[in-house]
Design a protein around this motif. Sequence first.
Motif, mmCIF file in Angstrom:
data_model
loop_
_atom_site.group_PDB
_atom_site.id
_atom_site.type_symbol
_atom_site.label_atom_id
_atom_site.label_comp_id
_atom_site.label_asym_id
_atom_site.label_seq_id
_atom_site.Cartn_x
_atom_site.Cartn_y
_atom_site.Cartn_z
ATOM 1 N N ILE A 53 18.594 6.828 60.735
ATOM 2 C CA ILE A 53 18.020 8.891 59.741
ATOM 3 C C ILE A 53 16.243 8.585 59.591
ATOM 4 O O ILE A 53 16.273 8.223 58.658
ATOM 5 C CB ILE A 53 18.401 8.727 59.407
ATOM 6 N N VAL A 54 15.891 9.647 60.900
ATOM 7 C CA VAL A 54 14.333 9.722 60.142
ATOM 8 C C VAL A 54 14.363 10.648 60.211
ATOM 9 O O VAL A 54 14.328 11.869 60.501
ATOM 10 C CB VAL A 54 13.600 9.183 62.283
ATOM 11 N N GLY A 55 14.459 10.261 58.601
ATOM 12 C CA GLY A 55 13.347 11.936 57.786
ATOM 13 C C GLY A 55 14.517 12.579 56.865
ATOM 14 O O GLY A 55 15.688 12.303 57.502
ATOM 15 N N ALA A 56 14.168 12.020 55.612
ATOM 16 C CA ALA A 56 15.190 12.643 54.904
ATOM 17 C C ALA A 56 15.004 13.815 53.965
ATOM 18 O O ALA A 56 15.423 13.886 52.847
ATOM 19 C CB ALA A 56 16.075 11.526 53.544
ATOM 20 N N ASN A 57 14.718 15.229 54.434
ATOM 21 C CA ASN A 57 14.621 16.293 54.210
ATOM 22 C C ASN A 57 15.668 16.826 54.164
ATOM 23 O O ASN A 57 16.604 16.354 54.228
ATOM 24 C CB ASN A 57 13.387 17.218 55.096
ATOM 25 N N PHE A 58 16.278 17.913 53.721
ATOM 26 C CA PHE A 58 17.414 18.955 54.021
ATOM 27 C C PHE A 58 18.537 18.157 54.836
ATOM 28 O O PHE A 58 19.662 18.536 53.881
ATOM 29 C CB PHE A 58 17.292 20.338 53.695
ATOM 30 N N ALA A 59 18.252 17.983 55.954
ATOM 31 C CA ALA A 59 18.873 17.680 57.603
ATOM 32 C C ALA A 59 19.739 16.663 56.860
ATOM 33 O O ALA A 59 20.451 16.323 57.310
ATOM 34 C CB ALA A 59 18.513 18.314 58.989
ATOM 35 N N GLY A 60 18.380 15.485 57.035
ATOM 36 C CA GLY A 60 18.670 14.347 57.652
ATOM 37 C C GLY A 60 19.042 13.332 56.106
ATOM 38 O O GLY A 60 20.397 12.691 56.537
ATOM 39 N N TYR A 61 18.930 14.042 54.923
ATOM 40 C CA TYR A 61 19.383 13.542 53.466
ATOM 41 C C TYR A 61 21.000 13.706 53.258
ATOM 42 O O TYR A 61 21.772 13.170 53.437
ATOM 43 C CB TYR A 61 18.571 14.390 52.247
ATOM 44 N N ARG A 62 21.669 14.842 53.824
ATOM 45 C CA ARG A 62 22.399 15.436 54.129
ATOM 46 C C ARG A 62 23.239 14.538 55.329
ATOM 47 O O ARG A 62 24.499 14.068 54.742
ATOM 48 C CB ARG A 62 22.557 17.169 54.593
ATOM 49 N N VAL A 63 22.720 14.135 56.425
ATOM 50 C CA VAL A 63 23.696 12.962 57.176
ATOM 51 C C VAL A 63 23.743 12.167 56.666
ATOM 52 O O VAL A 63 25.008 11.272 56.369
ATOM 53 C CB VAL A 63 22.945 12.981 58.689
#
Length: 438
Positions: A53-63
């Motif tokens: 997972i590239v990026g842990a903002n709202f979308a990536g962190y949720r994934v």
Amino acid sequence: MLEKTKLYTKIVGYALVMLWTELRLAIRGAIVRRQAALFGSLGGEERSRNIVIVGANFAGYRVAQIIAKNLSPRSPYRVVVVEPNSHFHFTWVLPRFCVVKGHEHKAFIPYGGYLDGVIKGSYRWIQDKVIDIDRNTVRLQGSEESIPYEFLVIATGAGVQDGLPSRVNSTEKADGVKLLQGMQKRLESAKTVVVVGGGAAGVEVATDAKDLYPEKHIILIHSRDAVMHRFGKGLQKSAREGLERLGVELILEERVVNEDAASGVVTLRSGRQITCDFFMNCTGQRPLSDVVATLSPSSISSSGHIKVKPSLQIADDSLPNIYICGDVADTNTPNPNARSAMRQGTIVADNILRAAAGKTPSYVYENQWADGVIKLTLGLDRSVTHLGDGNSELLFASKETDEALMSAMAWSRMGAKPFEDTYMDAHTAETEADISKS
């Protein structure tokens, strides 16, 4: 009246769907934990197939949260999160913290708590930046490590060139805190401030600044005929009234064509020139899609977003194991925000879990009007919440009693205790020393 009744009914329906989704995920996660307790689980070294997972903002962190909590205990897969920032950036409060002192550290939430309860070994966290992607691996900038992947999620979000008030543009929390404090000091010493952009960030920073410093000349410039133009007429009217109540000078249907930082002169398209002490740019967000531009150039839209299928797989049939979510995805979301990003993250996570189990990805993403609900501050102690489906809208004015807005709630929802951060315990003295020199 009938239209508003329908709107309330839609709100209830949307809320029920969201509650069911959370219940479904919680039950599934509880079953996984029970299975692990009874039969054991594979450790990280035994999980050789990566879901990167590239990026842990709202979308990536949720994934990351959903997949890590719902992978079978004996699954050969593990989640690998690659995120350049030391902390989660709660961007909604950045305009406020550019103005008001003493809360800036609250915009940066420690990572990790959102993944509490996952099976040990089910994920790996890497603070680094992905600089290259091919069909099998991602390559990191700092460590130069190449990580193979079975599934890849791009959740890089959107960025701005100028950084604050919209984005921090710094990976370390200590540096971000200093940048916010620098904005506060510049605003405090300025007599005339020009804010460009009549979206949420521009309206909020302009009204906060005028409320805290009523003696200052605050000018808001917007290229459209109304601020908050992407929303309903009711919110546009409320925003304008909030600006006028505080005495913010509003210039509409104008564009800044030049900003000379040395002289402090801002030139508008009409030829008008404004001399200011502080220029704040709240425009120019762009999707951060460069990371896949070489791998799949045909998937980059004219706006710079990454084209996707309804399943949120990249719109490239040769890359069925790559998924896109959040602000970087070309989903035609009218008013992208945390709510829509997290819903997209849920769709991506569910589809990857199905694909990892040998099933066809069957979940699809559709825009929901309720994703666009917005709470807009109009000064330090006032706000208005807007709900609208394009046919009707509801507005709820309220008083704000907390200068830090919803920071504490955001920390709690991300699994962190407000506002405890061992990182800052180690960096506070350094930050304070740097600020005192400036």
